[in-house]
Design a protein around this motif. Structure first.
Motif, short mmCIF file in Angstrom:
data_model
loop_
_atom_site.label_atom_id
_atom_site.label_comp_id
_atom_site.label_asym_id
_atom_site.label_seq_id
_atom_site.Cartn_x
_atom_site.Cartn_y
_atom_site.Cartn_z
N GLN A 237 0.86 -1.18 0.00
CA GLN A 237 0.00 0.00 0.00
C GLN A 237 0.91 1.24 0.00
OE1 GLN A 237 -2.93 -0.43 3.15
NE2 GLN A 237 -3.98 -2.06 2.04
N LYS A 238 0.98 2.01 1.11
CA LYS A 238 1.86 3.18 1.13
C LYS A 238 3.13 2.95 1.94
CE LYS A 238 -1.75 6.66 0.49
NZ LYS A 238 -2.36 7.91 1.05
N GLU A 239 3.22 1.81 2.59
CA GLU A 239 4.35 1.53 3.47
C GLU A 239 5.54 0.97 2.69
OE1 GLU A 239 5.51 -1.20 7.37
OE2 GLU A 239 3.50 -1.32 6.48
N PRO A 272 16.44 -2.15 3.39
CA PRO A 272 17.21 -1.22 2.54
C PRO A 272 17.74 -0.03 3.34
CG PRO A 272 14.86 -0.89 2.22
CD PRO A 272 15.00 -2.09 3.11
N LYS A 273 18.80 0.55 2.84
CA LYS A 273 19.39 1.74 3.47
C LYS A 273 18.59 2.97 3.07
CE LYS A 273 22.60 -0.71 5.30
NZ LYS A 273 22.52 -1.01 6.75
N VAL A 274 18.28 3.80 4.06
CA VAL A 274 17.50 5.00 3.79
C VAL A 274 18.23 6.23 4.31
CG1 VAL A 274 15.32 3.74 3.91
CG2 VAL A 274 16.23 4.82 5.98
N ILE A 275 17.80 7.38 3.85
CA ILE A 275 18.34 8.65 4.31
C ILE A 275 17.21 9.67 4.32
CG2 ILE A 275 19.03 9.46 1.99
CD1 ILE A 275 21.55 10.66 3.40
N GLN A 276 17.29 10.62 5.25
CA GLN A 276 16.27 11.65 5.33
C GLN A 276 16.33 12.56 4.10
OE1 GLN A 276 13.70 12.31 7.61
NE2 GLN A 276 14.20 10.22 8.26
N TYR A 277 15.16 12.94 3.64
CA TYR A 277 15.02 13.76 2.43
C TYR A 277 15.77 15.09 2.55
CZ TYR A 277 12.42 15.96 -1.47
OH TYR A 277 12.06 16.57 -2.65
N ASP A 278 15.83 15.65 3.76
CA ASP A 278 16.48 16.96 3.95
C ASP A 278 17.93 16.84 4.43
OD1 ASP A 278 15.99 16.04 6.49
OD2 ASP A 278 15.05 17.88 7.23
N LYS A 302 8.13 11.35 8.29
CA LYS A 302 7.05 10.42 8.57
C LYS A 302 7.30 9.05 7.94
CE LYS A 302 3.53 14.04 8.92
NZ LYS A 302 2.24 14.55 8.40
N ASP A 303 8.56 8.86 7.48
CA ASP A 303 8.99 7.61 6.83
C ASP A 303 8.30 7.37 5.49
OD1 ASP A 303 10.72 7.08 8.89
OD2 ASP A 303 9.32 5.79 9.97
N SER A 304 7.75 8.41 4.90
CA SER A 304 7.12 8.28 3.59
C SER A 304 8.19 8.33 2.49
CB SER A 304 6.10 9.40 3.37
OG SER A 304 5.06 9.32 4.31
N TYR A 305 8.01 7.53 1.47
CA TYR A 305 8.95 7.43 0.36
C TYR A 305 8.92 8.69 -0.48
CZ TYR A 305 10.63 5.81 -4.24
OH TYR A 305 11.29 5.67 -5.44
N LYS A 306 10.13 9.27 -0.74
CA LYS A 306 10.23 10.49 -1.54
C LYS A 306 10.95 10.28 -2.86
CE LYS A 306 9.10 13.99 -0.22
NZ LYS A 306 7.78 14.68 -0.31
N GLY A 307 11.81 9.27 -2.93
CA GLY A 307 12.55 9.03 -4.16
C GLY A 307 13.86 8.31 -3.88
N ILE A 308 14.69 8.21 -4.92
CA ILE A 308 15.97 7.50 -4.83
C ILE A 308 17.10 8.45 -5.23
CG2 ILE A 308 17.40 5.66 -5.83
CD1 ILE A 308 14.87 3.98 -6.12
N ILE A 309 18.16 8.43 -4.46
CA ILE A 309 19.38 9.16 -4.82
C ILE A 309 20.42 8.13 -5.26
CG2 ILE A 309 20.16 9.22 -2.39
CD1 ILE A 309 21.60 11.85 -3.08
N HIS A 310 21.05 8.40 -6.39
CA HIS A 310 22.02 7.47 -6.97
C HIS A 310 23.43 8.06 -6.88
CE1 HIS A 310 23.96 4.77 -9.88
NE2 HIS A 310 22.85 4.02 -9.86
N LEU A 311 24.41 7.19 -6.80
CA LEU A 311 25.81 7.63 -6.76
C LEU A 311 26.14 8.52 -7.95
CD1 LEU A 311 28.59 7.41 -5.37
CD2 LEU A 311 29.02 5.38 -6.76
N HIS A 312 25.53 8.22 -9.09
CA HIS A 312 25.78 9.02 -10.29
C HIS A 312 25.32 10.46 -10.11
CE1 HIS A 312 25.85 5.16 -12.97
NE2 HIS A 312 26.96 5.33 -12.27
#
Length: 320
Positions: A237-239, A272-278, A302-312
């Motif tokens: 769902q959203k999790e 998976p490894k995560v990081i804060q959006y800000d 709020k632990d909501s998914y914002k996107g992916i940051i890539h090494l590139h």
């Protein structure tokens, strides 16, 4: 020939390093008073010199400006031919001269004193005209130049530069000049980006690939391929519940003969490894390096998914 070249180079470095080490013994109350004078001024720091000392002056000006102390270079020869107007009422003037007795400095100093601007001397001769006329004298005496003829300014200019760095760093620390302050003065280039670029700045430029736990393998592959980040998150769902990378797909193809019946849930990694959006982008790089990975999931508070940051992304911006 080679041995002689290396011997000369090492001798030069050794001689100059000893002169710098000796410089710390020449620091006295004049240094403290000079720093206090600069800290208390409502104006700028005007730095002047002639010849090689002028070249050193421009570098010290650059260092001061980049660390929160407004500074301007004024060539001593130009000053006595019209540029003296650069000096304003509340400015502090630093004069740099090895001998302290150059003709331009001798002409310049009385005009500066007439306007009551404090003068800080950086000189190798504290008994010189400049040394005696200045309000505060910083001693940069060196025994000899690295030049075998003891003529070309080498060791002496190194000492001047180090004294300028000592002033700049002392002022920086007393002003509590932070890395965030530093970023304000260095917005361009890789250095600036390390100090101000955030994960959000990069993630918002990317697509945000996502599949769900029951998404079939074909659609999962299409999502990874379409969004061009080499990975996708898996949602229930959203999790946020998992992550699938190109590597996971390759391992699945290698280990399963009936992969068409699998779903995203069957092949995803669950931690998976995560990081804060800000968070700062440099923090993302550190996590990637620590865990030998090339993607991170950005989430909000709020632990909501914002996107992916890539090494590139980091490489493209010059952070890596």
């Amino acid at each position: 020939m080679t041995n002689n070249i290396l011997t000369i180079a090492k001798k030069t470095i050794d001689l100059e390093s000893k002169a710098i080490a000796h410089l710390s013994k020449l620091i006295d109350s004049n240094f403290e008073k000079a720093v206090t004078c600069i800290l208390n001024t409502k104006g700028r720091v005007i730095i002047t010199g002639i010849g090689k000392s002028a070249t050193i002056a421009t570098k010290i000006v650059a260092t001061l400006n980049s660390t929160g102390t407004p500074a301007i270079f004024m060539h001593a020869a130009d000053a006595i031919h019209g540029d003296l107007g650069v000096i304003q009422k509340d400015d502090v003037v630093i004069c740099i001269s090895k001998s302290g007795n150059t003709p331009e400095i001798k002409v310049l100093i009385p005009f500066i004193k007439k306007n009551n601007n404090p003068i800080i001397a950086i000189t190798g001769n504290i008994e010189s005209f400049l040394g005696l006329q200045a309000d505060y004298t910083l001693n940069t005496y060196v025994e000899k130049e690295a030049c075998p003829n003891n003529l070309a300014p080498t060791t002496s200019t190194t000492a001047q530069l180090v004294m300028g760095d000592a002033l700049s760093v002392t002022l920086l620390e007393l002003k509590k000049f932070s890395n965030h302050d530093f970023a304000k003065y260095h917005p361009g280039g890789a250095l600036g980006k390390r100090l101000y670029l955030r994960v959000s700045d990069l993630v918002e430029k990317n697509n945000a690939p996502k599949v769900y736990t029951n998404t079939n393998i074909k659609d999962t592959l299409l999502e990874i391929s379409d969004k061009r980040l080499g990975a996708t998150v898996v949602l229930d769902q959203k999790e946020l519940v998992g992550f699938i990378t190109d590597g996971d797909i390759r391992r699945m193809l290698n280990n399963s003969d009936d992969f068409l019946s699998l779903t995203a849930k069957d092949i995803m990694s669950t931690k998976p490894k995560v990081i804060q959006y800000d968070a700062m982008a440099i923090e993302a790089l550190q996590i990637m390096e620590d865990h030998n990975i090339s993607q991170l999931i950005a989430i909000d508070k709020k632990d909501s998914y914002k996107g992916i940051i890539h090494l590139h992304d980091l490489m493209k911006e010059g952070v890596f």
